[in-house]
Scaffold this active site. Structure first.
Site, short mmCIF file in Angstrom:
data_model
loop_
_atom_site.label_atom_id
_atom_site.label_comp_id
_atom_site.label_asym_id
_atom_site.label_seq_id
_atom_site.Cartn_x
_atom_site.Cartn_y
_atom_site.Cartn_z
N ASP A 213 -17.87 -30.42 -23.28
CA ASP A 213 -17.99 -31.32 -21.76
C ASP A 213 -18.43 -31.81 -21.61
OD1 ASP A 213 -15.54 -32.45 -20.59
OD2 ASP A 213 -13.91 -31.16 -20.25
N GLY A 239 -21.99 -32.93 -22.88
CA GLY A 239 -22.62 -34.00 -23.72
C GLY A 239 -21.51 -35.00 -24.03
N PHE A 241 -18.89 -36.63 -26.69
CA PHE A 241 -17.84 -35.69 -27.40
C PHE A 241 -17.10 -37.20 -28.67
CE2 PHE A 241 -13.64 -35.45 -25.35
CZ PHE A 241 -13.13 -36.49 -25.51
N HIS A 258 -4.08 -37.35 -27.04
CA HIS A 258 -3.53 -37.13 -26.52
C HIS A 258 -4.34 -38.02 -25.39
CE1 HIS A 258 -1.67 -34.42 -22.85
NE2 HIS A 258 -3.01 -34.93 -22.97
#
Length: 348
Positions: A213, A239, A241, A258
């Site tokens: 995360d 990091g 994504f 979502h």
């Protein structure tokens, strides 16, 4: 000739329950109840009632509230089943009210704090969203919702606790009968404090994990991993994504996609595709919107996506299309006891 007796007619269209006008008033009043419950959570009233009934004056003194005003707040919430009052000067918890006690397993207190301190005010701008397409949170805060969250370490910590509260409080049982696809290394992408990764690995000691995360989100993750006894099995990696993710055999994304529009989701999934080990599998933990008018949590959660993010809830065909566009094939959708599913896919 006798007159026929007048017959009372009842319309078949009248539903059971309150008349439409009363029902609408109850819906419109929802903000009042959510704010009253927030005050109860913030004052930590429920935790102080865990050991039994207490005098409201004593309770108010311990909470830092005015006795008469706390009495009125409790009186308003008692008919909803949050409290029980043996008399007007005494209050005790009900099972419903106990869900806001910080001392109870599966407590929803942090959920109440998180929603009311992050979601509530941006929702006042939802009309702006519907008219312009700009998320209400971006309009209200002046920046994207998650940028606003991570800019404040206390708010990032609250988000972690709120998400963990949802998993532990009302969603934990969805993991009971599920096992991940085969693979030694499991990477939880956007894994927050590690609650879900710890839950998935708890019964599978042969697997190792990676919790991935943003660096602003991870301080509480290391503590959580230590608490669950998995520090020797789980690496905590910081990091973004959108840029890259660690290599793994199984990738888990729980309530991540979502939050984002389709183009952003494809970018995230392509980061996975670039890093994935040969034969890697993807497990997306999300709701699948059913067709028709049947009640489903995703249809309410979609309001949150509308107000806070560029994302949305998706139906089965939308999930299949999104995964295909990103280079994945949908293998199966495993429904759970909750309104969430495990959406399994593989690299094409």
């Amino acid at each position: 000739m006798d007159k026929a007796e007048p017959q009372e007619t009842v319309s078949a269209d009248v539903p059971d329950g309150p008349p439409p006008s009363l029902h609408m008033v109850q819906l419109l009043a929802g903000f009042q109840f959510s704010q009253a419950l927030y005050a109860i959570a913030k004052l930590d009233v429920a935790s102080q009632l865990d050991d039994g009934a207490r005098a409201i004056d004593e309770l108010a003194a311990n909470c830092g509230a005015r006795p008469e005003l706390l009495r009125r707040l409790i009186r308003s919430l008692a008919p909803l089943g949050v409290f029980r009052q043996p008399n007007e000067d005494t209050v005790e918890l009900t099972p419903l009210g106990a869900t806001l006690s910080a001392r109870r397993p599966g407590s929803l207190r942090d959920v109440a704090l998180y929603w009311m301190e992050t979601h509530y005010l941006p929702f006042s701008e939802i009309l702006h969203t519907v008219r312009t397409g700009e998320p209400a949170a971006r309009h209200y805060f002046g920046k994207p919702f998650f940028d606003w969250i991570v800019a404040d370490p206390d708010m990032a910590e609250l988000q972690n606790r709120g998400m963990a509260g949802l998993v532990g409080g009302i969603r934990d049982r969805m993991f009971d009968d599920y096992r991940l696809p085969a693979g030694e290394v499991v990477a939880d992408i956007g894994g927050a404090d590690g609650t879900i990764l710890s839950r998935l690995l708890a019964a599978e000691p042969a697997r190792r994990g990676i919790l991935f995360d943003l660096p602003e989100i991870l301080p509480s993750a290391r503590k959580k991993i230590e608490e669950t006894g998995m520090a020797d099995r789980v690496d905590v990696v910081a990091g973004d994504f959108f840029e890259s993710v660690p290599s793994a055999d199984v990738y888990v994304m729980a309530a991540i996609l979502h939050d984002w529009d389709d183009a952003s989701c494809v970018r995230i999934l392509q980061s996975v595709k670039r890093a994935a080990a040969p034969g890697a599998r993807l497990v997306v933990i999300e709701g699948v919107v059913p067709p028709g008018d049947e009640p489903h949590a995703t249809k309410l959660i979609d309001l949150v996506m509308l107000a806070l993010t560029t994302g949305k809830e998706r139906g089965e065909a939308e999930w299949q299309q999104l995964l295909s566009t990103a280079g994945f094939a949908l293998d199966r959708i495993v429904p759970t006891k909750e309104d969430y599913s495990f959406i399994e896919a593989r690299l094409l």
